[in-house]
Design an enzyme around this catalytic site. Structure first.
Site, PDB file in Angstrom:
ATOM      1  N   GLY A   1       0.815  -1.197   0.000  1.00  0.00           N
ATOM      2  CA  GLY A   1       0.000   0.000   0.000  1.00  0.00           C
ATOM      3  C   GLY A   1       0.852   1.250   0.000  1.00  0.00           C
TER       4      GLY A   1
ATOM      5  N   GLU B   1       5.066  -6.444   1.249  1.00  0.00           N
ATOM      6  CA  GLU B   1       4.940  -6.972  -0.117  1.00  0.00           C
ATOM      7  C   GLU B   1       4.772  -5.839  -1.118  1.00  0.00           C
ATOM      8  OE1 GLU B   1       1.230  -8.711   0.574  1.00  0.00           O
ATOM      9  OE2 GLU B   1       2.002 -10.420   1.677  1.00  0.00           O
TER      10      GLU B   1
ATOM     11  N   GLY C   1       4.746  -3.678  -4.417  1.00  0.00           N
ATOM     12  CA  GLY C   1       4.790  -3.853  -5.863  1.00  0.00           C
ATOM     13  C   GLY C   1       5.087  -2.495  -6.471  1.00  0.00           C
TER      14      GLY C   1
ATOM     15  N   ARG D   1      -4.890   1.118 -16.745  1.00  0.00           N
ATOM     16  CA  ARG D   1      -5.110   1.830 -15.484  1.00  0.00           C
ATOM     17  C   ARG D   1      -5.955   3.102 -15.620  1.00  0.00           C
ATOM     18  NH1 ARG D   1      -1.765   3.732 -12.556  1.00  0.00           N
ATOM     19  NH2 ARG D   1      -2.473   2.989 -10.545  1.00  0.00           N
TER      20      ARG D   1
ATOM     21  N   TYR E   1      -9.083   2.388 -13.388  1.00  0.00           N
ATOM     22  CA  TYR E   1      -8.966   2.988 -12.043  1.00  0.00           C
ATOM     23  C   TYR E   1      -9.026   4.517 -12.071  1.00  0.00           C
ATOM     24  CZ  TYR E   1      -6.717  -1.526 -10.863  1.00  0.00           C
ATOM     25  OH  TYR E   1      -6.407  -2.835 -10.684  1.00  0.00           O
TER      26      TYR E   1
ATOM     27  N   CYS F   1     -11.223  -0.110 -30.390  1.00  0.00           N
ATOM     28  CA  CYS F   1     -12.609   0.214 -30.700  1.00  0.00           C
ATOM     29  C   CYS F   1     -13.459   0.070 -29.451  1.00  0.00           C
ATOM     30  CB  CYS F   1     -13.114  -0.651 -31.835  1.00  0.00           C
ATOM     31  SG  CYS F   1     -12.365  -0.115 -33.381  1.00  0.00           S
ATOM     32  N   GLU F   2     -13.403   1.088 -28.660  1.00  0.00           N
ATOM     33  CA  GLU F   2     -13.944   1.129 -27.297  1.00  0.00           C
ATOM     34  C   GLU F   2     -13.502   2.496 -26.799  1.00  0.00           C
ATOM     35  OE1 GLU F   2     -15.715  -0.243 -24.161  1.00  0.00           O
ATOM     36  OE2 GLU F   2     -14.866  -2.027 -25.117  1.00  0.00           O
TER      37      GLU F   2
HETATM   38  C1  LIG Z   1      -1.305  -6.407  -5.071  1.00  0.00           C
HETATM   39  C2  LIG Z   1      -0.781  -6.874  -3.802  1.00  0.00           C
HETATM   40  C3  LIG Z   1       0.381  -6.278  -3.272  1.00  0.00           C
HETATM   41  C4  LIG Z   1       1.112  -5.124  -3.920  1.00  0.00           C
HETATM   42  O1  LIG Z   1       0.435  -3.925  -3.821  1.00  0.00           O
HETATM   43  P1  LIG Z   1       1.142  -2.565  -4.329  1.00  0.00           P
HETATM   44  O2  LIG Z   1       0.128  -1.522  -4.128  1.00  0.00           O
HETATM   45  O3  LIG Z   1       1.510  -2.764  -5.760  1.00  0.00           O
HETATM   46  O4  LIG Z   1       2.363  -2.370  -3.526  1.00  0.00           O
HETATM   47  C5  LIG Z   1       0.862  -6.811  -2.093  1.00  0.00           C
HETATM   48  N1  LIG Z   1       0.258  -7.843  -1.465  1.00  0.00           N
HETATM   49  C6  LIG Z   1      -0.860  -8.430  -1.959  1.00  0.00           C
HETATM   50  C7  LIG Z   1      -1.465  -9.567  -1.239  1.00  0.00           C
HETATM   51  C8  LIG Z   1      -1.410  -7.964  -3.127  1.00  0.00           C
HETATM   52  O5  LIG Z   1      -2.527  -8.537  -3.610  1.00  0.00           O
END
Ligand SMILES: *Cc1c(COP(=O)(O)O)cnc(C)c1O
Length: 404
Positions: A221, A262, A264, A301, A305, A331-332
């Site tokens: 997050g 975690e 991303g 995105r 979103y 085409c959308e």
């Molecule tokens: C998607 C996800 C993340 C990564 O979230 P980010 O916002 O990209 O950092 C981490 N843990 C779980 C379980 C997720 O589904």
């Protein structure tokens, strides 16, 4: 712009063609080390969220830096193993999968994370105390403003509700399940440390019910800036607060646990650029459209979103800024951005979308039978193709012709 020179980007667009995703390895490593540094006073483990960017070179880059992997499907587990991750460094965090898929993950030897009571029950019957398991809890705190990426609220399908703790404990005790981790992931885009801490406190309290814990996983997050004035996660405040609370918790728990995250987006978003070419400039009665050789099939995105991606004209950086609506060729209704001030765009100009490293390529599809883009990694001072553009073979490869 994530420190790849404009001339290099234009060369990549020229040689590899467009559309193309370009990632800067150095930016990814810098972000990784920023997190490590911020949490240097706790036993930290970072599990890169594979779903944000799954090219095996990116996975290997982060593995070499010391990261583990967060896999949300058995396929991401296999991909991680393919990229050289040790099974024990992979966390498997699926949602609503069958017990059969979980069995495959147990066979692969990865850390299992369970987020459904019925699965926990079946897992207990199958493995008893032989396979340790992490439990994903939903602390019901609301993170971020966008419903599609908030996972902690009451209607969420993610995690086991904290209010079901009694039931969880009954199952764990009956089958002798060894719970070695607790997990929460409240969703992308957490704006302040307070939200993290609220969830953390709930997890710490809950942790006292489980005696075999070796780690607590706070998910992700971490917010990155898409616009100049976006509020981002304040790492200094967050890490200080979490470190204090975590160390105090370990003391009361009686043992030192690992703290897992975690990330991303935080690791790869800013490192990625998406390059497209302008096909047409189309003046209508309401706006000037810039139509590019890509669409929501390659970067979903903005449409999915309402995400903002800053757009720059690489071919004409000194052109007079004009107001455009940038759209794709699908085409959308397929809008990348309304009313964007961009240096004058001419047909043939290469445009660059920023912050495209996370959830760009991995969410790409073949809609309209378009090929998925190529991927390039800028690594050790030069550009390397790390995924070729698709061809008609890719569109046809699993189709079986029964009617001619
Ligand atoms: C998607 C996800 C993340 C990564 O979230 P980010 O916002 O990209 O950092 C981490 N843990 C779980 C379980 C997720 O589904």
């Amino acid at each position: 712009m994530c420190s790849i020179p404009r001339s290099t980007l234009l060369e990549i667009a020229q040689q590899v063609g467009t559309p193309v995703y370009v990632y800067n390895a150095q930016t990814i490593l810098e972000q990784y080390h920023k997190l490590c540094q911020a949490f240097k006073d706790v036993p930290l483990k970072l599990k890169f969220a594979c779903k944000s960017l799954n090219n095996i070179n990116i996975l290997a880059l982060l593995r070499n830096a010391g990261a583990g992997l967060d896999a949300v499907s058995i396929q991401e587990v296999w991909l991680g193993l393919e990229a050289g991750f040790k099974p024990e460094s992979i966390l498997y965090t699926p949602n609503c999968v069958s017990i059969d898929e979980i069995k495959l993950a147990v066979e692969a030897g990865v850390q299992i994370n369970i987020d459904t009571i019925s699965i926990l029950e079946q897992f207990g019957h199958l493995y008893g105390s032989t396979v340790p398991v992490c439990i994903r809890l939903n602390p019901h705190i609301m993170a971020g403003g966008h419903a599609k990426i908030s996972t902690g609220h009451i209607d969420s399908k993610f995690g086991i509700s904290i209010y079901q703790l009694r039931h969880v404990l009954r199952i764990v005790q009956s089958s002798g399940i060894r719970v070695n981790g607790l997990h929460m992931h409240t969703g992308s885009d957490i704006l302040d440390a307070g939200v993290f801490l609220q969830g953390a406190e709930i997890l710490f309290e809950t942790a006292q019910h489980f005696k075999d814990l070796t780690f607590i996983d706070f998910g992700s997050g971490f917010k990155v800036a898409y616009k100049d004035d976006d509020i981002t996660t304040d790492l200094t405040v967050l890490s200080k607060d979490i470190t204090t609370h975590f160390n105090a918790f370990c003391k009361s728990y009686g043992r030192n646990l690992e703290l897992w995250f975690e990330p991303g987006k935080f690791l790869v978003s800013e490192a990625g650029l998406f390059l497209v070419k302008t096909n047409v400039i189309k003046q209508t009665t309401s706006t000037v459209f810039v139509g590019v050789d890509s669409g929501q099939n390659h970067l979903i995105r903005p449409m999915f979103y309402d995400a903002y991606h800053h757009i720059e004209n690489l071919s004409n950086p000194d052109g007079v800024p004009r107001v455009y609506t940038v759209v794709g060729y699908i085409c959308e209704t397929d809008t990348f951005g309304w009313d964007r001030k961009i240096a004058e765009v001419r047909e043939g100009d290469v445009l660059c979308f920023k912050n495209a490293g996370a959830y760009g390529f991995t969410m790409a599809s073949n809609y309209n039978s378009r090929f998925k883009p190529a991927e390039v990694l800028f690594y050790n001072g030069s550009a390397h193709i790390i995924r070729t553009r698709e061809t008609m073979n890719d569109i046809l490869k699993n189709q079986i012709r029964i009617i001619t």
